[in-house]
Design an enzyme around this catalytic site. Structure first.
Site, short mmCIF file in Angstrom:
data_model
loop_
_atom_site.label_atom_id
_atom_site.label_comp_id
_atom_site.label_asym_id
_atom_site.label_seq_id
_atom_site.Cartn_x
_atom_site.Cartn_y
_atom_site.Cartn_z
N ARG A 192 29.99 85.87 21.01
CA ARG A 192 30.14 84.87 19.94
C ARG A 192 31.60 84.72 19.56
NH1 ARG A 192 30.28 87.20 14.63
NH2 ARG A 192 30.21 89.49 14.68
N TYR A 216 41.14 97.73 7.52
CA TYR A 216 41.06 96.85 8.69
C TYR A 216 42.44 96.65 9.30
CZ TYR A 216 40.32 92.52 11.36
OH TYR A 216 40.29 91.56 12.34
N LYS A 224 44.02 97.53 13.21
CA LYS A 224 44.63 96.54 14.09
C LYS A 224 46.11 96.85 14.35
CE LYS A 224 41.06 93.90 14.85
NZ LYS A 224 40.50 93.75 16.21
#
Length: 244
Positions: free
Chosen positions: A12, A152, A156
């Protein structure tokens, strides 16, 4: 025989667009999915309808043994691996003081640890190919930070540092390692934003509009191709100028 490309989280959003792009560029695409077999099958069907070739591959990236098994299956086909795109990711927004351990563990495991484990397993296959490429999908917040996304952003940012180091390790074997950092991209995750939230976001984007998965996929296609043969260890932002 077509060169193979594995895209994690390919069922997706940005991952599906990358699958479409690489299939159109002549790769046999391995569409990885974690749990949504139907969505992965739809991506495969769309690629085949367009004249490309693809197949889906299930793997729970939260399980190290499952990652080992995934690459064992790829190796057993004896078709090699030319491109790895570490795209799968989890984002759970919360101020750090409210971040739950289980959410932190999930983001770290999928966003960083699984990407590293996939890279380790894929490296052996990529080194056997001529001019292979590894592409990590990180995030603009890993570069500039964002309130409510500290954990988060950490996962990253770690991926960026890892990729720069790995690029140095694999350069002598002609394996390129680069990072793409998307900004605000119109996906299922941003579809739930209110108009007020979208307007606030747009004020931070100099180009004045949100990107699409296709914008990211086209950059990945370039990095997967021989046109980028002299590019490694780089971070390419696809963010509308949000971070320069």
């Amino acid at each position: 025989m077509k060169p193979q490309a594995l895209i994690t989280g390919g069922s997706r959003g940005i991952g599906a667009a990358i699958c479409d792009q690489l299939a159109a560029d002549g790769f046999h695409v391995l569409v990885h999915y974690g749990h949504n077999e139907t969505a992965a099958a739809q991506v495969v069907e769309r690629i085949q309808h367009a004249g490309g070739t693809a197949e889906s591959m299930q793997c729970d990236l939260l399980q190290s043994d499952a990652i080992i098994d995934l690459f064992a299956r790829i190796t057993a086909t004896k078709k090699g691996l030319k491109v790895l795109v570490n795209n799968a990711g989890v984002n759970i927004d919360a101020l750090l003081m409210r971040m739950q351990d289980k959410d932190l563990d999930a983001m770290w495991t999928v966003n960083t640890k699984a990407a590293i484990l996939c890279a380790r397993a894929a490296s052996r296959l990529l080194m056997k190919e001529n001019g292979s490429s590894m592409i990590q999908i990180a995030s603009v917040v890993g570069e500039c930070g964002s309130a409510g996304q500290s954990a988060y952003a950490a996962t990253k940012a770690a991926l960026i540092g890892f990729s720069k180091s790995l690029a140095r390790e694999l350069a002598s074997r002609q394996v390129r390692v680069n990072v793409v950092t998307p900004g605000y991209i119109m996906t299922d995750m941003t579809g739930g934003l209110t108009e007020a939230q979208k307007e606030a976001i747009l004020r931070t984007v100099p180009l004045g509009f949100l990107g699409t998965p296709r914008d990211v996929a086209s950059v990945v296609g370039f990095l997967a191709s021989s046109s980028s043969r002299y590019i490694t260890g780089q971070v390419l932002g696809v963010n509308g100028g949000m971070y320069m």
